[in-house]
Design a protein around this motif. Sequence first.
Motif, PDB file in Angstrom:
ATOM      1  N   THR A 283       0.907  -1.395   0.038  1.00 12.07           N
ATOM      2  CA  THR A 283       0.030   0.106   0.007  1.00 12.07           C
ATOM      3  C   THR A 283       0.993   1.212   0.134  1.00 12.07           C
ATOM      4  OG1 THR A 283      -0.020  -0.051   2.477  1.00 12.07           O
ATOM      5  CG2 THR A 283      -1.764  -1.190   1.167  1.00 12.07           C
ATOM      6  N   GLY A 284       2.199   0.898   0.282  1.00 13.55           N
ATOM      7  CA  GLY A 284       2.980   2.485   0.202  1.00 13.55           C
ATOM      8  C   GLY A 284       3.283   2.813  -1.047  1.00 13.55           C
ATOM      9  N   GLY A 288      -2.536   8.124   0.070  1.00 17.35           N
ATOM     10  CA  GLY A 288      -2.539   8.019   1.408  1.00 17.35           C
ATOM     11  C   GLY A 288      -4.165   7.387   1.652  1.00 17.35           C
ATOM     12  N   TRP A 289      -5.186   8.131   1.154  1.00 19.30           N
ATOM     13  CA  TRP A 289      -6.576   7.729   1.440  1.00 19.30           C
ATOM     14  C   TRP A 289      -6.805   6.371   0.973  1.00 19.30           C
ATOM     15  CZ3 TRP A 289      -9.759   6.252  -2.630  1.00 19.30           C
ATOM     16  CH2 TRP A 289      -9.330   6.546  -4.077  1.00 19.30           C
ATOM     17  N   ALA A 291      -4.674   3.838   0.097  1.00 25.77           N
ATOM     18  CA  ALA A 291      -3.749   2.907   1.185  1.00 25.77           C
ATOM     19  C   ALA A 291      -4.525   2.519   2.245  1.00 25.77           C
ATOM     20  CB  ALA A 291      -2.584   3.641   1.474  1.00 25.77           C
ATOM     21  N   SER A 292      -5.192   3.665   2.914  1.00 25.34           N
ATOM     22  CA  SER A 292      -6.230   3.296   4.296  1.00 25.34           C
ATOM     23  C   SER A 292      -7.218   2.422   3.764  1.00 25.34           C
ATOM     24  CB  SER A 292      -6.563   4.481   4.928  1.00 25.34           C
ATOM     25  OG  SER A 292      -5.383   5.448   5.225  1.00 25.34           O
TER      26      SER A 292
END
Length: 460
Positions: A283-284, A288-289, A291-292
């Motif tokens: 997910t890196g 950000g959204w 990945a969460s």
Amino acid sequence: MAVEPVAPAHPGEYGDRVVAVEPGGIEPVAAAGRHGKPHQLFWTWSSPNLEFATIFVGVLAVSAFGLGFWQALIAMLIGNGLGALSHAVLSARGPKYGVPQMVLSRLGFGFWGNLLPAALMSVTAGIGWFAVNSVSGAFALNTLTGLPAPACLAIVVALQIGIAFFGHNLVQAYERYIFAVLAVVFLVGTVVIFAKADAGAPSGGGGVGGFLLTVGAAFGYSAGWNPYAADYTRYLPSSVSGRAVGWFAGLGLFVSCSVLMAAGAASATIGGGGGGSPTAAFTGHMPGWLASVTLLAITLGAVAANALNVYSGALAFLCLGIRLPLAWRRAIVALGFGAIGFVLAWLGLSDAGSAYENFLLVISYWISPWLAVVFVDQFLHRGADAGRLPPEKSRRGWAGVVSFAFGAVASIALFANQSLYTAPVPKAVPAIGDITFFVGFVVAGGLYALLGREVRQRRP
């Protein structure tokens, strides 16, 4: 050892009720309790593969087996195609007999001979796969929330055991309603990964050996569901089309495995990513959204996979013939498997890579010869009405057991190729990779075709 009597489940006691504990164990499903349609099998077999364990097979193909993206993709499509094809054939038999897959396995192995594959299935599904998927779900939840990994593991395991405890209808309902969420999230994530991937990057020198290792790993993953097949089709009405049942079950398995393995292989070509755990590394590469959301989907996908693992592992355990005089005996066994799997998953939090690679290959080592016996027996007795044969306790199934054991032992002893054990053939010819699953299938199937003639002549 006492054996559990096989009798039809009481009609109307369970039916299509979702929030109810499925009674009994491995008894045939009565006609009054049959429900559902073949198309539901698409999400039944898609949802449990929309999780990180599937993705990691693709990661291994590039990072561990040394393949380029396109090489890895072709190898994974072959492995998944073989696993999905066998899954379709097995699934199609469920509505006719109304019993779990490991009960149908008695057709080729006999009641007592079937104890060996049933025991292997119990350990593989209820403990092995449960631990693997629990670890990936715990890693995802840990990365998402920052909670301690053991606490995340406890949350994931509690959800999985709860669904499996209630049984077939709640398992099917969860797979159905979580499918849309998982499909959308992973589809968006896959598009982002492919946009950043370097599909043309040179391979790591895996060659033919790496290609065959990838085929074996992909087959071990997708065919790992084969011993579960009829568990989720036995409640369908006997009048449904067997061809439709096979198509939806096989297609759901093939599409979900192939897409997410491809995403994993693509992610391994990017480089960089997050650290700390395999899920964080994957997910890196995402915003950000996303990945969460993907981490949450990985957690929910692990639950989808392990609900099936615990449920089917419990059914396989009951096929060992151990008598449990309880109305909820399947549910109680599911709780036991969940407790053992939790302990193993806790111990495995520190090693999520090499052990998984070995586990995938070992699965294919026993499932291939088991499939060979099942399919050859089905071919030898095509057209025969064997509806009364699975519960017969007088049939020891010596031909099936001998063929299975010889095929598995001979193929492993000569062709196994992994860190735990490297056989003489791959030592002498490293480029051969690992073709144990193929050799085991051919040897066991050929031997049973010879030994099974006597069984075929004596069977009504």
